[in-house]
Design an enzyme around this catalytic site. Structure first.
Site, PDB file in Angstrom:
ATOM      1  N   LEU A 183       4.170   3.754   1.666  1.00  0.00           N
ATOM      2  CA  LEU A 183       5.086   4.773   1.173  1.00  0.00           C
ATOM      3  C   LEU A 183       6.197   5.003   2.197  1.00  0.00           C
ATOM      4  CD1 LEU A 183       5.733   7.073  -0.907  1.00  0.00           C
ATOM      5  CD2 LEU A 183       4.363   8.569   0.580  1.00  0.00           C
ATOM      6  N   LYS A 201       5.164  -3.926  -9.119  1.00  0.00           N
ATOM      7  CA  LYS A 201       5.252  -4.617  -7.835  1.00  0.00           C
ATOM      8  C   LYS A 201       4.338  -5.837  -7.785  1.00  0.00           C
ATOM      9  CE  LYS A 201       8.329  -1.790  -6.556  1.00  0.00           C
ATOM     10  NZ  LYS A 201       9.734  -2.253  -6.660  1.00  0.00           N
TER      11      LYS A 201
END
Length: 299
Positions: free
Chosen positions: A191, A166
């Site tokens: 998350l 990422k």
């Protein structure tokens, strides 16, 4: 958030990869708001795509077969679009260092295609909180916000492959966007809570350290979708936005998260050894923008 009727003109936007959990829900929301959506997906025959395509109300939905490494398929899906919502959910069973290389290549291809699409006005790039929180000196800063980046060297050292992927893919996207003059905004999400998540999520590698650091956060699907629409529609949106609406900072929070992620486990992990952690990650920038949107100040 303002209703679809507040849009000045009906727009055509592209969602990549539209078969992912976030992207499928985002596609639904954009259709509800009056957009025409190009749903670009590596799985055009998936159940989610069939559901969306089979809805008689979705006459404004067009499904495109998409391969992040096939430049022509990207250009085809973007044709005529004024916006792109890009969210790559990796197809490997687990993250490794090769996943980072593939996500960089995919991000480069997509941003280059956007630069060549004359109608493109804004790109919303979905990244992760894991691209923010990991570095050698992470404990030395009082607050962590969108100005911080994870260290690729640190991620490689501790095999934090999700964070590495990422971080380097988002950095590659920003570099190309700035070089080619593409208006890009990123959403760095916590998350994602939902039935598809489990304790084996690659996001959660290092979860104990994130808890101790006060940076373990999660986000509901609806809130994350709202954030994406918000940063696309707001003319004042810029840069990176950290997106979460749950902070895991107490033993009770940790136990609740474990129960959500492993509902079939008879006895969830004990939280007796955990102590309270102080929240050190902030999302004030996104909260301010979403409050402005909800009050109509920026529309």
């Amino acid at each position: 958030m303002a209703p679809a009727s507040a849009l000045r003109f009906p727009k055509t936007v592209c969602v990549m990869d539209a078969s992912g959990t976030l992207a499928a829900s985002l596609t639904d929301r954009l259709l509800q708001r009056g957009y025409t959506v190009h749903a670009a997906t590596v799985r055009p025959g998936s159940g989610e795509m069939k559901r969306l395509s089979g809805d008689e109300n979705n006459k404004r939905l067009k499904v495109f077969a998409w391969d992040p490494f096939d430049f022509d398929s990207i250009v085809d899906a973007l044709s005529g679009c004024s916006g792109l919502f890009y969210s790559l959910e990796h197809q490997r069973p687990s993250y490794d260092e090769l996943a980072a290389e593939e996500e960089v290549r995919a991000a480069h291809n997509v941003l280059e295609a956007c630069a060549r699409t004359e109608t493109m006005e804004r790109v919303v790039f979905t990244s992760s909180i894991t691209a923010v929180v990991w570095s050698e000196n992470r404990k030395s800063t009082a607050d962590i916000d969108e100005r911080r980046w994870s260290s690729p060297t640190f991620c490689r050292k501790f095999k934090l492959w999700h964070a590495l992927a990422k971080t380097v893919s988002e950095k590659a996207a920003w570099a190309l966007a700035m070089d080619r003059g593409v208006d890009m905004v990123s959403i760095n999400a916590g998350l994602l809570m939902g039935p598809d998540q489990s304790l084996s999520s690659p996001y959660l590698k290092g979860a104990a350290e994130m808890y101790e650091d006060g940076t373990l956060v999660a986000v509901d699907l609806k809130y994350l979708v709202d954030a994406h629409v918000c940063v696309f529609e707001s003319p004042s949106a810029y840069g990176r936005y950290l997106c979460f609406n749950h902070v895991i900072s107490s033993p009770e929070d940790a136990l609740g998260l474990a129960r959500v992620l492993s509902p079939d486990t008879p006895s969830p992990p004990s939280s007796e050894d955990l102590r309270l952690s102080k929240q050190r990650i902030q999302n004030r920038k996104l909260n301010k923008l979403m409050m402005e949107i909800s009050s109509g100040e920026v529309l």
